[in-house]
Enzyme design. Structure first.
Site, short mmCIF file in Angstrom:
data_model
loop_
_atom_site.label_atom_id
_atom_site.label_comp_id
_atom_site.label_asym_id
_atom_site.label_seq_id
_atom_site.Cartn_x
_atom_site.Cartn_y
_atom_site.Cartn_z
CD GLU A 210 39.03 31.35 33.53
OE1 GLU A 210 39.78 32.26 33.13
OE2 GLU A 210 39.39 30.49 34.35
CD GLU B 79 38.45 32.60 40.80
OE1 GLU B 79 37.93 31.96 39.87
OE2 GLU B 79 39.57 32.34 41.28
O1 KIV Z 1 39.08 25.74 37.93
C1 KIV Z 1 38.50 26.05 38.97
O2 KIV Z 1 38.74 25.48 40.04
C2 KIV Z 1 37.53 27.12 38.92
C3 KIV Z 1 36.83 27.48 40.19
C4 KIV Z 1 37.73 28.14 41.13
C5 KIV Z 1 35.60 28.26 39.95
O3 KIV Z 1 37.32 27.68 37.89
#
Ligand code: KIV
Length: 262
Positions: A113, A180
Site C-alpha cells: 500500500e 480503492e
Molecule cells: O486486502 C485486501 O483484500 C485488499 C483488496 C481489497 C484490494 O487489499
C-alpha cells in the site's frame, strides 16, 4: 493467468482482469477451477478470517499462514501476497525478509500500500526480481489517518496527488496498481495516464480490472453492504439453511440413514 506478463497483455488488448481475495485451502481449490484470473491473499484476512475491525492487526506470520494454505489449493493461477501493516516501514531488511518468506511460500508477487516514501522499498524489491502490485486511494492500513473508510480523490489536489502516485508506482516498476474507493472518472483518468493495468475496488468500471473480497461477493458478510459491492449469492443464508437442515435431521434421527451407515 500464471504470470504478470498476462496483466500487461490484458491491458493492451483491453481485456478486463478479474481478481478475488482468498485466504484458505478449500476456497483456493474452487477458485483454481474458475475463470478468475488471479488471487490476492489480502491483509483483509485480519478482518474476514480473524474478526478484527481493521487490517492493522494483520501480521507477517498471519499472512504467511494464509499464503501457505492458499498455495496448496491454487496450482494454476498467479498468487499475489499482501504486505501487512508496517512490514514495508521497518527498514529494507525487514521488508526483504518478508518478501523472502512470502515468495518461498509460493507467492508470485507482493502488494504494497502507498507510494511516496514507500517508493524506495518498492523499487528495491522490484530490482531484486520480485513483482510488486501498488495500491493507492483508500489504503486501509492508513484508515486511522484517513478518519474512516472514505472515498478518496474527491477534490482536485487529492485527485492530482493520486495521478502522481500512480505515475510514481509505474516508474518504480510496479506491474499493476489497485485503486480503492476513488470516483470512476478519476480511476479512468489514472488508467489512461499509465501503461500498467489498474485493478479497481469501489473505483467504477473504467479500470483495467476488478478485485473483490471473496466472502463479500459470495454474500457471506451479512452486515457489509457498501455501495460498490455486488453480492453474487446469498451465501450467509444458504449456509445457515444447510446447517439448520442438518440440525433438524440429527434431532429427528433422519441422519444418518441406512445408506450412510455401516
Ligand atoms: O486486502 C485486501 O483484500 C485488499 C483488496 C481489497 C484490494 O487489499
Amino acid at each position: 493467468m500464471k504470470t504478470i506478463n498476462e496483466f500487461k497483455i490484458s491491458k493492451e488488448k483491453n481485456k478486463p482482469i478479474s481478481l478475488v481475495t482468498c485466504y484458505d485451502y478449500w476456497s483456493a481449490l474452487i477458485i483454481n477451477e474458475t475463470e478468475i484470473d488471479a488471487v490476492l491473499v489480502g491483509d483483509s484476512a485480519a478482518m474476514v478470517m480473524h474478526g478484527f475491525s481493521t487490517t492493522v492487526n494483520a501480521e507477517v506470520d498471519m499472512m504467511a499462514y494464509h499464503i501457505a494454505a492458499v498455495k496448496r489449493g491454487l496450482t494454476d493461477k498467479l498468487l499475489i501476497a499482501d504486505f501487512p501493516f508496517l512490514a514495508n516501514r521497518r527498514g529494507t531488511r525487514y521488508a526483504m525478509e518478508t518478501v523472502d518468506k512470502f515468495m518461498k511460500l509460493g507467492a508470485n508477487a507482493v502488494k504494497i500500500e502507498g507510494a511516496g516514501s514507500n517508493i524506495k522499498t518498492i523499487n528495491h524489491i522490484i530490482q531484486s526480481g520480485v513483482p510488486v502490485m501498488g495500491h493507492i486511494g483508500l489504503t486501509p492500513q492508513s484508515v486511522n489517518a484517513f478518519g474512516g473508510f472514505l472515498l478518496q480523490g474527491k477534490d482536485s489536489p487529492s485527485a492530482k496527488r493520486l495521478i502522481d502516485e500512480a505515475k510514481e508506482l509505474e516508474n518504480a516498476g510496479c506491474f499493476s496498481i489497485v485503486l480503492e474507493l476513488v470516483p470512476s472518472q478519476l480511476a479512468k483518468e489514472i488508467t489512461e495516464a499509465i501503461n500498467i493495468p489498474t485493478i479497481g475496488i469501489g473505483a467504477g468500471v473504467f479500470t483495467s480490472g476488478q478485485v473483490l473480497v471473496l466472502q463479500d461477493l459470495l454474500g457471506l458478510s451479512k452486515n457489509f453492504n457498501p455501495k460498490f459491492l455486488r453480492k453474487y449469492m446469498n451465501g450467509f443464508d444458504l449456509i445457515k439453511d444447510a446447517l439448520n437442515k442438518y440440525d433438524t435431521d440429527v434431532k429427528a434421527k433422519l441422519f444418518p440413514d441406512e445408506k450412510e451407515s455401516f
